[in-house]
Design a protein around this motif. Structure first.
Motif, PDB file in Angstrom:
ATOM      1  N   ILE A 231      -4.036 -23.550 -12.564  1.00 54.67           N
ATOM      2  CA  ILE A 231      -3.366 -23.668 -11.267  1.00 54.67           C
ATOM      3  C   ILE A 231      -2.225 -22.661 -11.162  1.00 54.67           C
ATOM      4  N   LYS A 232      -1.441 -22.518 -12.226  1.00 51.31           N
ATOM      5  CA  LYS A 232      -0.331 -21.557 -12.224  1.00 51.31           C
ATOM      6  C   LYS A 232      -0.834 -20.122 -12.045  1.00 51.31           C
ATOM      7  N   VAL A 233      -1.936 -19.807 -12.712  1.00 55.71           N
ATOM      8  CA  VAL A 233      -2.497 -18.454 -12.589  1.00 55.71           C
ATOM      9  C   VAL A 233      -2.975 -18.197 -11.166  1.00 55.71           C
ATOM     10  N   ILE A 234      -3.647 -19.189 -10.564  1.00 59.62           N
ATOM     11  CA  ILE A 234      -4.132 -19.025  -9.191  1.00 59.62           C
ATOM     12  C   ILE A 234      -2.970 -18.831  -8.227  1.00 59.62           C
ATOM     13  N   LEU A 235      -1.918 -19.641  -8.381  1.00 55.67           N
ATOM     14  CA  LEU A 235      -0.740 -19.504  -7.512  1.00 55.67           C
ATOM     15  C   LEU A 235      -0.086 -18.138  -7.697  1.00 55.67           C
ATOM     16  N   PHE A 236      -0.010 -17.691  -8.950  1.00 55.23           N
ATOM     17  CA  PHE A 236       0.567 -16.369  -9.204  1.00 55.23           C
ATOM     18  C   PHE A 236      -0.240 -15.273  -8.529  1.00 55.23           C
ATOM     19  N   LEU A 237      -1.578 -15.366  -8.642  1.00 51.34           N
ATOM     20  CA  LEU A 237      -2.424 -14.342  -8.041  1.00 51.34           C
ATOM     21  C   LEU A 237      -2.315 -14.344  -6.520  1.00 51.34           C
ATOM     22  N   ILE A 238      -2.152 -15.523  -5.920  1.00 50.10           N
ATOM     23  CA  ILE A 238      -1.992 -15.597  -4.471  1.00 50.10           C
ATOM     24  C   ILE A 238      -0.692 -14.916  -4.041  1.00 50.10           C
ATOM     25  N   VAL A 239       0.397 -15.243  -4.750  1.00 44.63           N
ATOM     26  CA  VAL A 239       1.692 -14.628  -4.429  1.00 44.63           C
ATOM     27  C   VAL A 239       1.643 -13.123  -4.678  1.00 44.63           C
ATOM     28  N   PHE A 240       1.023 -12.727  -5.787  1.00 46.52           N
ATOM     29  CA  PHE A 240       0.929 -11.308  -6.124  1.00 46.52           C
ATOM     30  C   PHE A 240       0.111 -10.554  -5.076  1.00 46.52           C
ATOM     31  N   GLY A 242      -0.185 -11.396  -1.959  1.00 46.71           N
ATOM     32  CA  GLY A 242       0.656 -11.293  -0.763  1.00 46.71           C
ATOM     33  C   GLY A 242       1.662 -10.166  -0.865  1.00 46.71           C
ATOM     34  N   ILE A 243       2.293 -10.026  -2.043  1.00 43.17           N
ATOM     35  CA  ILE A 243       3.271  -8.950  -2.249  1.00 43.17           C
ATOM     36  C   ILE A 243       2.593  -7.594  -2.140  1.00 43.17           C
ATOM     37  N   MET A 244       1.418  -7.466  -2.765  1.00 43.02           N
ATOM     38  CA  MET A 244       0.709  -6.191  -2.712  1.00 43.02           C
ATOM     39  C   MET A 244       0.291  -5.849  -1.283  1.00 43.02           C
ATOM     40  N   TYR A 245      -0.056  -6.859  -0.497  1.00 38.71           N
ATOM     41  CA  TYR A 245      -0.431  -6.605   0.898  1.00 38.71           C
ATOM     42  C   TYR A 245       0.765  -6.089   1.688  1.00 38.71           C
ATOM     43  N   VAL A 246       1.933  -6.706   1.482  1.00 39.60           N
ATOM     44  CA  VAL A 246       3.138  -6.247   2.179  1.00 39.60           C
ATOM     45  C   VAL A 246       3.494  -4.832   1.762  1.00 39.60           C
ATOM     46  N   VAL A 247       3.409  -4.544   0.456  1.00 37.24           N
ATOM     47  CA  VAL A 247       3.696  -3.192  -0.030  1.00 37.24           C
ATOM     48  C   VAL A 247       2.733  -2.188   0.571  1.00 37.24           C
ATOM     49  N   LYS A 248       1.473  -2.529   0.606  1.00 37.14           N
ATOM     50  CA  LYS A 248       0.464  -1.616   1.173  1.00 37.14           C
ATOM     51  C   LYS A 248       0.756  -1.324   2.634  1.00 37.14           C
ATOM     52  N   ARG A 249       1.112  -2.366   3.384  1.00 39.27           N
ATOM     53  CA  ARG A 249       1.422  -2.179   4.812  1.00 39.27           C
ATOM     54  C   ARG A 249       2.606  -1.240   4.992  1.00 39.27           C
ATOM     55  N   ARG A 250       3.614  -1.406   4.175  1.00 42.84           N
ATOM     56  CA  ARG A 250       4.809  -0.558   4.321  1.00 42.84           C
ATOM     57  C   ARG A 250       4.519   0.882   3.930  1.00 42.84           C
ATOM     58  N   VAL A 251       3.778   1.063   2.856  1.00 44.03           N
ATOM     59  CA  VAL A 251       3.460   2.430   2.394  1.00 44.03           C
ATOM     60  C   VAL A 251       2.632   3.170   3.429  1.00 44.03           C
ATOM     61  N   TRP A 252       1.553   2.521   3.922  1.00 42.57           N
ATOM     62  CA  TRP A 252       0.702   3.190   4.898  1.00 42.57           C
ATOM     63  C   TRP A 252       1.399   3.330   6.258  1.00 42.57           C
ATOM     64  N   HIS A 253       2.303   2.435   6.572  1.00 37.33           N
ATOM     65  CA  HIS A 253       3.060   2.575   7.814  1.00 37.33           C
ATOM     66  C   HIS A 253       3.887   3.855   7.808  1.00 37.33           C
ATOM     67  N   LYS A 254       4.508   4.180   6.682  1.00 37.61           N
ATOM     68  CA  LYS A 254       5.297   5.405   6.595  1.00 37.61           C
ATOM     69  C   LYS A 254       4.424   6.635   6.656  1.00 37.61           C
TER      70      LYS A 254
END
Length: 256
Positions: A231-240, A242-254
């Motif tokens: 369960i901890k691994v699944i939650l970590f992967l979900i959060v991770f 989400g973070i990678m998606y936000v980073v990707k959006r910001r990088v490609w936005h620039k």
């Protein structure tokens, strides 16, 4: 031409082998009323049931079946105190030695000792059971198709009289949940065979459920830790993710 025939025979064997294997194990498996407390991704062991199951194993099953992969100290994990484990272990005699005279000797068991085997060797076990070798129960839940459902179904599947048209071989008993329906082990459980300390009524169904729960724990004592880690691994992967998606959006936005 000869090789072609061999190829056809091999293909037929591969095609029909699963069906043949399934037909050998068509005995119905059941689940106890209320299901299993440890089932599901968040399921945990019922400590009271585990302790009752150990009592059934100790008073009934241990006369024929070993549990050699477990040590007495492991019983702390199912709710027994250290003093209770010491008392349980000391009730058994364990072979030790050699002593100063080079001889083996018997001593009271210690929490660090493995569960004492009911027979000194396989030949002695067969001699005491009409030639049948009682299996060790340490991993029986993992070794049988259906797991704890198999254990529960087997223990509750005995019938006093076989169905009409079924003839039992000498020394065999009819069990509706055993593959082939003929088993050498006599019915091990009867109502009120043990007296539970917590006042639970010791029916065959209840004892079967409890000992199946205990044997499930014996086969996989780290089940709860594995589930919690998953369960901890699944939650970590979900959060991770989400973070990678936000980073990707910001990088490609620039870049755009």
């Amino acid at each position: 031409m000869k090789n072609y025939r061999y190829a056809l025979l091999l293909a037929a064997a591969l095609l029909y082998a699963p069906a043949l294997m399934a037909s050998e194990d068509t005995a119905p498996l059941r689940e106890p009323a209320g299901g299993w407390h440890h089932a599901g991704i968040t399921g945990t062991f019922d400590r009271a049931s585990l302790q009752r199951g150990f009592q059934v194993y100790k008073e009934v099953c241990a006369t024929c079946h070993g549990l050699h992969l477990l040590s007495y100290r492991n019983l702390v994990d199912i709710g027994f105190t250290a003093d209770e484990v010491k008392a349980i272990a000391s009730g058994y005699q364990v072979a030790d030695g050699p002593n100063d005279e080079g001889e083996m000797f018997q001593r009271p068991g210690l929490p660090s000792d493995r569960f004492v085997k009911p027979f000194p060797n396989d030949m002695a076990a067969r001699a005491a059971n009409n030639g049948a070798l009682p299996p060790d129960l340490s991993l029986i839940v993992k070794a049988r198709h259906g797991g704890e459902n198999y254990i529960y179904s087997l223990l509750t599947g005995y019938e006093e009289k076989p169905p009409e048209g079924v003839t039992l071989m000498a020394g065999m008993y009819y069990n509706a949940s055993f593959s082939g329906h003929q088993i050498a082990m006599p019915p091990p459980l009867t109502n009120d065979q043990v007296t539970y300390a917590d006042g639970t009524k010791a029916t065959v169904a209840q004892m079967s459920k409890d000992v199946a729960t205990f044997l499930t724990w014996a086969a996989e004592p780290k089940l709860e830790i594995r589930k919690q880690t998953g369960i901890k691994v699944i939650l970590f992967l979900i959060v991770f993710a989400g973070i990678m998606y936000v980073v990707k959006r910001r990088v490609w936005h620039k870049l755009h």
